[in-house]
Write an enzyme that holds these catalytic residues in place. Structure first.
Site, PDB file in Angstrom:
ATOM      1  N   MET D   1      39.053  39.698  41.930  1.00 12.12           N
ATOM      2  CA  MET D   1      38.936  39.192  40.567  1.00 12.12           C
ATOM      3  C   MET D   1      40.313  38.813  40.046  1.00 12.12           C
ATOM      4  SD  MET D   1      35.958  41.089  38.544  1.00 12.12           S
ATOM      5  CE  MET D   1      35.459  39.508  37.893  1.00 12.12           C
ATOM      6  N   CYS D   2      40.354  38.352  38.856  1.00 11.44           N
ATOM      7  CA  CYS D   2      41.598  37.932  38.242  1.00 11.44           C
ATOM      8  C   CYS D   2      41.699  38.631  36.889  1.00 11.44           C
ATOM      9  CB  CYS D   2      41.602  36.426  38.041  1.00 11.44           C
ATOM     10  SG  CYS D   2      41.121  35.495  39.524  1.00 11.44           S
TER      11      CYS D   2
END
Lengths: 284, 284, 284, 284
Positions: D1-2
């Site tokens: 994810m970011c």
């Protein structure tokens, strides 16, 4: 801190060594288990290997990027085999420049060198004094800014201090550690020197620390996945009861024919051990 | 060699300065016209600029890539304005590392520094002697391996040699050039020191060479495209009869109010000029 | 434009191939002699090679930096030998992204592919139509933004259009060129397709252009410095009267046993040749 | 994810926004607290900002390196202020290329776009169908290989589907999410679309997921450290009871005058929620 892996023995495929173990060095870059400080080792990586049938000097491939995102290594490592390999993933502290010239291993002449550890106050205290002790050639050859590269240059200067034949690899390494320890006492600084050094025939790996808790370091001989070889690594690459820790302030010597020796590192003054555990072993 | 551009005067848009002139610094990186050696300047670039309303220290954006392929600079330069800007495109020799830490300009305290030129035998002769003359702080602060960064560190050490108030920018620069010239005679080496230095208020640019043919350097004041400003550049950015060459072994001082002075660079010994034109001015 | 080099024959050391010829591909990146447009080839490079004793798929090492400033290639190439090698230095146009994924050669399955040339209006006209003709696997596998990679994907789709056995390499390449030529006529655009393609056993290199002046392309067999091998290169690597140009709209087929064939490229419609010489062959 | 951060309100110094909060976005790149998958966000970063007094289009600075090792951002961010800022640190999955062109935010016309999330089976299923729905201009403009950039291109195509005036930002965003959800059902794939989108005047941030556990997303208004502004961030930047979560399948609309709206995201079919928590939300 960083994670390092040294292999010596039967010709091995680099891809098999770097990518396939369950807790491979690539995994150790992203999800290390035994780090004393830091979270990942994403500040560059490097691989060095020997092809003795071509020439004694090793090949080195380095990058300032995380090993897990490199697109070249998965491809080229499949086509390379070697009897002696170094792999390093770097976890630098905020203040140290991330640059290819600061990635390990370092190569000079027929030697490979890599380091997991720290030199407290390196730039403000050690660097200038260390550089004074370098032979001109190794002084001029420094390309980066790490304590590690300076320790290597100091070792090279010790090795070639006498004209003519180079000194003994191990003796000069112990001398270098002793010099660093003397400076550490002088500057009231802690040091961790987990160093791997090779000429392609013999590999030395030290576990030296002035902290009461050493950096992790293990070795294994003739493992099922890597027969007829010695592996030395910051973290165990796979489950196997045969992994042994390298004791604190000892070093390992391993040759191509897999003879292994483990001996204590003696310093001219007793190692002054810090009272507390290391707060941030991340300078390298 | 390299190409450099210094701007001081009225607030200017960085994109207009870097990309729009007919023979812009970006063009000079790819198709320079007055290089004494080398073909292109593709070994990194950098931009430094001041925002005095925020703080006296400058901002620096550097890269090891060719300026023409950078995707960030075209975008961010459109949104930045400044009264004092340095731009540098690097053409390094084969032996010098291409790295962000070796790109110019260099910044320290409120100063920007960049260099077009060469120091023959820098690593094997000058470096060790120069480093001995550095104050600890600037010794410890060196991040790369160029002669340029060492000259900047020497200038900073000269500037802060006396405790208390820093010395005079120009006097210390002339002293630095004199020290370099003395070493050049001692080491029987040629040097070219086209240096730009600023504190955001005053910009100094030197044209110093021990070669009979200097590196190109021009200045212009109040040009139509850049009114109320002084531009100093390795090559003329656009056609205009008002461009003037900076004479060999002279320097320019330009302030924000566009007063310009041009004065000779005096050295303690006469400049020993090489007989032949430079063979390969590419060490920087 | 770009410069390319293909080698097939006796096992060769990569360092000897890439660095030692008088007008080596590294020289051609910095000081090319026969470019129709552009100044240097500094927008990335790549090397691909086969190790058939390990596996049929090739290794690829690519970078977005100029080949002359790369620190890894001089080291690793010394330790690598191969009977089939591709080397490419890229000169991209201003609009095309400089990225590792856009560097050549491209590798898929056991094939290597590289391209020197241009497709006018590629992104605005050709790309969408070409992608429609791709098999899903090669559509999904495109990583970059070049016309070159799309031509390779089109060739791969042609090769595997029929279920079961792949088609003939050369036939599918001629078909791909014909498709590109048909699109070029439809979009009133010029194309240059100097393509090198290999499976490690056979190497094909085309010289196809709708411009009246072709891109330079030469081959030599059994040269003194590289005996028992065929070299095909955009510029002659060294002085030797045995270098022969590949005629315009012809292709070369060379095998490991050095049999060489040169045959014309036939297209379903006559090649519509542009009236004028190419203005800017730099899109690739 | 970011991890992502959007700021809108009073002119803010970028360094203060990016580096000074106790749990800054730089910390979130190295030591995130609320990641559903992955360890760090070290696969590139980007910053976008508006300077409306210069032009409506934003500036973007992106890199494929970890934000913590970037040497330019700490320097340039000190000298930049803006009323509307996007910051993104990327954690890519093993299969997705790490490249500057794949870093967020993406910019086109006056719009900034960034994404935290995943599209399962993007390359093998969604990509081809999504590209078919793109207007030619946005089709040709895709530079990288992420699902994120394709979602942005789809939104741009929706926005400009009718000739003449562009559509409503929020309506077109909801339409885009609905299209993605329809494809997700068709391909039996899960998606997470935490999207931030701005034109410099209005910022929209969605929290959409077909997984039962949403990706974390918070907002705060008029915080002590950042008065007269709205902050929206994947993780709370500092301790403050005023942070509120954005509810699952809702979106936030915030303007420069700090009016905030939170509304549900309606899809033409009910959101088909996965039974289990996400196994690996790391494709973006």
């Amino acid at each position: 801190m960083c994670r390092l892996l040294a292999y010596i023995g039967k010709e091995v495929n680099l891809h098999a060594l770097i990518y396939t173990p369950a807790h491979s060095i690539v995994k150790q870059s992203n999800q290390p288990r035994e780090m004393r400080s830091g979270v990942v080792n994403a500040d560059g990586f490097g691989v060095g290997w020997y092809k003795p049938e071509i020439e004694p000097a090793p090949a080195v491939f380095k990058s300032p990027m995380p090993i897990w995102s490199d697109l070249n290594l998965p491809s080229i490592s499949r086509k390379i085999t070697s009897p002696c390999v170094f792999v390093h993933v770097r976890g630098a502290s905020a203040g140290m420049a991330i640059a290819q010239t600061n990635s390990h291993p370092f190569a000079k002449e027929k030697y490979l060198f890599m380091h997991n550890g720290v030199t407290e106050n390196f730039r403000t205290a050690f660097m200038r004094v260390m550089r004074r002790q370098l032979l001109d050639e190794y002084y001029a050859g420094i390309e980066g800014t790490t304590d590690s590269e300076h320790v290597f240059a100091l070792w090279l200067s010790n090795l070639h201090r006498e004209n003519g034949k180079p000194g003994d690899m191990a003796e000069c390494l112990l001398q270098t550690i002793d010099q660093m320890h003397t400076l550490a006492m002088q500057f009231n600084s802690q040091i961790v020197l987990n160093i791997a050094l090779s000429d392609g025939e013999t590999t030395l790996v030290t576990n030296f620390s002035t902290f009461p808790v050493a950096a992790s370091l293990y070795f294994i001989e003739n493992a099922r996945a890597f027969p007829q070889a010695v592996l030395i690594c910051s973290e165990r690459l796979f489950d196997d009861p045969a992994w042994q820790p390298v004791p604190l302030n000892h070093y390992i010597r391993a040759g191509k024919d897999r003879q292994i020796e483990c001996a204590p590192i003696k310093t001219s003054a007793p190692v002054r051990v810090a009272v507390a555990a290391p707060p941030a072993l991340t300078e390298a």
